[in-house]
Design a protein around this motif. Structure first.
Motif, short mmCIF file in Angstrom:
data_model
loop_
_atom_site.label_atom_id
_atom_site.label_comp_id
_atom_site.label_asym_id
_atom_site.label_seq_id
_atom_site.Cartn_x
_atom_site.Cartn_y
_atom_site.Cartn_z
N ARG A 113 12.87 7.73 -13.91
CA ARG A 113 13.24 8.66 -12.85
C ARG A 113 12.24 9.80 -12.76
O ARG A 113 11.76 10.30 -13.78
N ASP A 133 8.92 0.54 -10.20
CA ASP A 133 10.36 0.77 -10.06
C ASP A 133 10.78 2.20 -10.40
O ASP A 133 11.97 2.51 -10.40
N GLU A 135 11.91 5.81 -9.85
CA GLU A 135 12.63 6.40 -8.72
C GLU A 135 12.16 7.83 -8.49
O GLU A 135 12.17 8.65 -9.41
N SER A 137 12.62 11.33 -6.11
CA SER A 137 13.53 11.99 -5.17
C SER A 137 13.40 13.51 -5.26
O SER A 137 13.34 14.07 -6.35
N ILE A 173 16.10 8.46 -2.37
CA ILE A 173 15.35 7.94 -3.50
C ILE A 173 14.38 6.86 -3.00
O ILE A 173 14.78 5.95 -2.27
N THR A 175 11.09 4.20 -4.31
CA THR A 175 10.46 3.60 -5.49
C THR A 175 9.02 4.08 -5.63
O THR A 175 8.45 4.68 -4.71
#
Length: 268
Positions: A113, A133, A135, A137, A173, A175
């Motif tokens: 993340r 992958d 994430e 945000s 979000i 990738t």
């Protein structure tokens, strides 16, 4: 420098900086903010390193601000929110902006993340390499807030106005692959550290003074009027022409030998 929340490891020409709260997915608390500022200050005094690589321990780069921890210290929040009159940033902002001010390239290597405060830290770096992958945000929207840790400046430099607004207003979000397509990320790989190290290897073949001056030049002139930008170009070039590492680069080009650069002399 070893601390509970931010670790520094020097390996040759590279300084590895680790966010070290893996049990909290490297969520940022007030102590981590202070340690990020201190770590950048420590590395800023080191004229031998050629690059900084920031990573997160455990399963994430950084899951954002640890609100549960931060909100327990209201008085410290107020102190950290007040800007320093000399530098113009408060502690929340300086924890990220300090990496942009370093005189060496800073590379964020992300996985898991990269939310909120972590995303703003990554944006403060000069380059960002992500797993596909990971994430990403601007998570402040989820809390009814705006990003206030210096991230709006580099975000506005990297993406178009509508994309910046969409990401910031929605907190959606994306990738690592999508972040690359939007312009947030420099490269995407299953092994992003290897890409970062390849870039460091290339950068290390150049004068540490010209690399540092170029970082400052491009950051300072991005929104400058042409006349001011040209004046700043000239002033930095004069410093480069007088530097020992320029003399070594010039000699190496004429002799076709590998330059043996000394420590960085240029400072901000």
């Amino acid at each position: 420098m070893n601390s509970s929340r931010v670790l520094i490891e020097i390996d040759g020409l590279i300084a590895y900086v680790w966010l070290n709260r893996p049990a909290k997915l490297n969520g940022v608390d007030l102590e981590m903010l202070s340690e990020l500022v201190a770590a950048a200050g420590t590395l800023g005094k080191n004229r031998d390193i050629r690059a900084v690589i920031i990573q997160g321990k455990g399963h994430a780069f950084c899951a954002g601000l640890d609100f549960a921890s931060v909100l327990k210290s209201r008085s410290r929040i107020v102190r950290y929110f007040v800007p320093n009159p000399f530098r113009g940033t408060n502690v929340f902002q300086q924890a990220n902006w300090a990496w942009r001010e370093l005189a060496v390239p800073v590379i964020a290597v992300t996985h898991g993340r990269c939310y909120g405060a972590g995303l703003q830290l990554a944006l403060a770096a000069d380059f960002r390499y992500s797993t596909p992958d990971c994430e990403w945000s601007v998570l402040e929207a989820k809390w009814g807030l705006v990003p206030d840790m210096s991230g709006t400046v580099p975000l506005g430099e990297l993406v178009s106005a509508d994309v910046a607004k969409r990401l910031t207003m929605t907190g959606e979000i994306v990738t690592g692959v999508e972040a690359k397509e939007l312009g947030l990320v420099s490269g995407v790989s299953e092994d992003p550290l290897s890409e970062a190290l390849a870039l460091v290897e290339l950068l290390s073949t150049r004068s540490p003074d010209s690399v540092a001056a170029t970082k400052k030049l491009l950051n300072e002139t991005r929104r400058s009027r042409p006349r001011r930008a040209f004046r700043f170009e000239r002033s930095l070039q004069l410093k480069m022409l007088r530097s020992r590492n320029f003399a070594k680069a010039r000699k190496a080009n004429f002799t076709r030998e590998k330059p043996d650069f000394g420590p960085r002399n240029f400072s901000r």
